[in-house]
Enzyme design. Structure first.
Site, mmCIF file in Angstrom:
data_model
loop_
_atom_site.group_PDB
_atom_site.id
_atom_site.type_symbol
_atom_site.label_atom_id
_atom_site.label_comp_id
_atom_site.label_asym_id
_atom_site.label_seq_id
_atom_site.Cartn_x
_atom_site.Cartn_y
_atom_site.Cartn_z
ATOM 1 N N ASP A 12 41.289 35.336 42.378
ATOM 2 C CA ASP A 12 41.482 35.044 41.113
ATOM 3 C C ASP A 12 41.754 36.085 39.913
ATOM 4 O OD1 ASP A 12 40.597 32.021 40.782
ATOM 5 O OD2 ASP A 12 38.767 33.213 41.900
ATOM 6 N N ASP B 21 38.672 23.562 42.732
ATOM 7 C CA ASP B 21 38.304 24.820 42.566
ATOM 8 C C ASP B 21 36.961 25.100 41.644
ATOM 9 O OD1 ASP B 21 38.277 27.419 42.683
ATOM 10 O OD2 ASP B 21 40.006 28.070 41.518
HETATM 11 C C1 DX5 Z 1 36.666 30.318 38.719
HETATM 12 C C2 DX5 Z 1 37.690 30.658 40.010
HETATM 13 C C3 DX5 Z 1 37.153 29.965 41.188
HETATM 14 C C4 DX5 Z 1 35.891 30.606 41.628
HETATM 15 C C5 DX5 Z 1 34.954 29.703 42.451
HETATM 16 O O1 DX5 Z 1 37.406 30.741 37.468
HETATM 17 O O2 DX5 Z 1 38.992 29.918 39.688
HETATM 18 O O3 DX5 Z 1 38.127 30.107 42.501
HETATM 19 O O4 DX5 Z 1 35.830 31.815 42.537
HETATM 20 O O5 DX5 Z 1 33.770 30.121 42.697
HETATM 21 P P1 DX5 Z 1 32.473 29.148 43.269
HETATM 22 O O6 DX5 Z 1 33.132 28.323 44.598
HETATM 23 O O7 DX5 Z 1 31.511 30.150 43.292
HETATM 24 O O8 DX5 Z 1 32.220 28.193 42.277
HETATM 25 ZN ZN ZN Z 2 40.240 30.178 41.333
#
Ligand code: DX5
Ligand code: ZN
Length: 232
Positions: A45, A185
């Site tokens: 990210d 996601d």
């Molecule tokens: C949020 C990101 C995600 C995040 C997901 O802005 O795009 O990829 O890392 O994290 P979890 O799985 O912890 O919700």
């Molecule tokens: Zn992401």
């Protein structure tokens, strides 16, 4: 590059390990652990502190991670004006670049620009955005990411309200015979993964659910077990 189950035609669900939840002092070893533990890609990210209220990784992380893993590196751009960054980012060696649809005034031009470097292209849709305007572009991308949290941070709760968008994307893919992964996601974990898969997601991006105390391999094995149960 192999992003497994090309065209989303396999019943295998792709697991993208989001290193946002890993120990930032050990990102290379975290990527290797994700590979050894059975993840299918490393999700990175990239945030700018403007589109989202968080700052994360820059271009140089990609070649650094490449020394630690052979998995596809997927750059998820959660930032404004991605068009200005695609060229230098592509030089850093990602296997796929994903842009947020609301940051691209000309989404088809952005997608074509990404593809001109011979890498995969994806598009993300935030929880408060409609999918319908994005449907015409899905034939041009490899991955649709339906955001199930507002972008910016890991560890947020899963927003169930986005699941109809997943089902709509699956129907659209099947009706138009598209070569596309339908991803979710944010907030995907042992508790929410069954609903994610049953709604039609075949590409799950997970951070906190993977990089946890029990170890990455154990976490991924448990998540795969839940995926199997949801398909039974
Ligand atoms: C949020 C990101 C995600 C995040 C997901 O802005 O795009 O990829 O890392 O994290 P979890 O799985 O912890 O919700
Ligand atoms: Zn992401």
């Amino acid at each position: 590059m192999s992003l497994s189950s090309p065209c989303g035609r396999s019943s295998r669900v792709h697991i993208g390990a989001s290193i946002l939840a890993a120990d930032f002092a050990c990102l290379g070893p975290a990527a290797r652990a994700a590979e050894l533990g059975g993840a299918d890609s490393i999700h990175i990210d990239m945030m700018d502190g403007h589109y989202v209220p968080n700052l994360t990784f820059g271009f140089d992380l990609l070649p650094a991670l490449r020394k630690w893993t052979t998995l596809p590196l997927v750059a998820h751009l959660e930032l404004d004006n991605p068009d200005a960054l695609i060229e230098p980012l592509a030089q850093a060696g990602p296997d796929m670049i994903v842009v947020q649809e609301d940051t691209c005034p000309h989404l088809d031009v952005t997608i074509a620009h990404i593809r001109s470097y011979g890498i995969g292209a994806g598009v993300g849709v935030n929880p408060d955005r409609r999918l319908e305007p994005v449907l015409p572009y899905l034939s041009q991308v490899d991955l649709l990411i339906i955001m199930s949290v507002p972008p910016g941070f890991g560890g947020q709760p899963f927003d169930e309200n986005v699941l109809p968008k997943v089902s709509l994307a699956r129907r659209h893919r099947d009706e138009h015979d598209l070569c596309l992964h339908v991803g979710l996601d944010g907030g995907v974990n042992e508790g929410t993964i069954v609903r994610a898969v049953q709604a039609g997601a075949d590409y799950l991006i997970m951070g906190s659910a993977i990089f946890q105390r029990d170890g990455v391999g154990t976490a991924i094995a448990r998540l795969r077990e839940r995926i199997c149960q949801s398909m039974a």
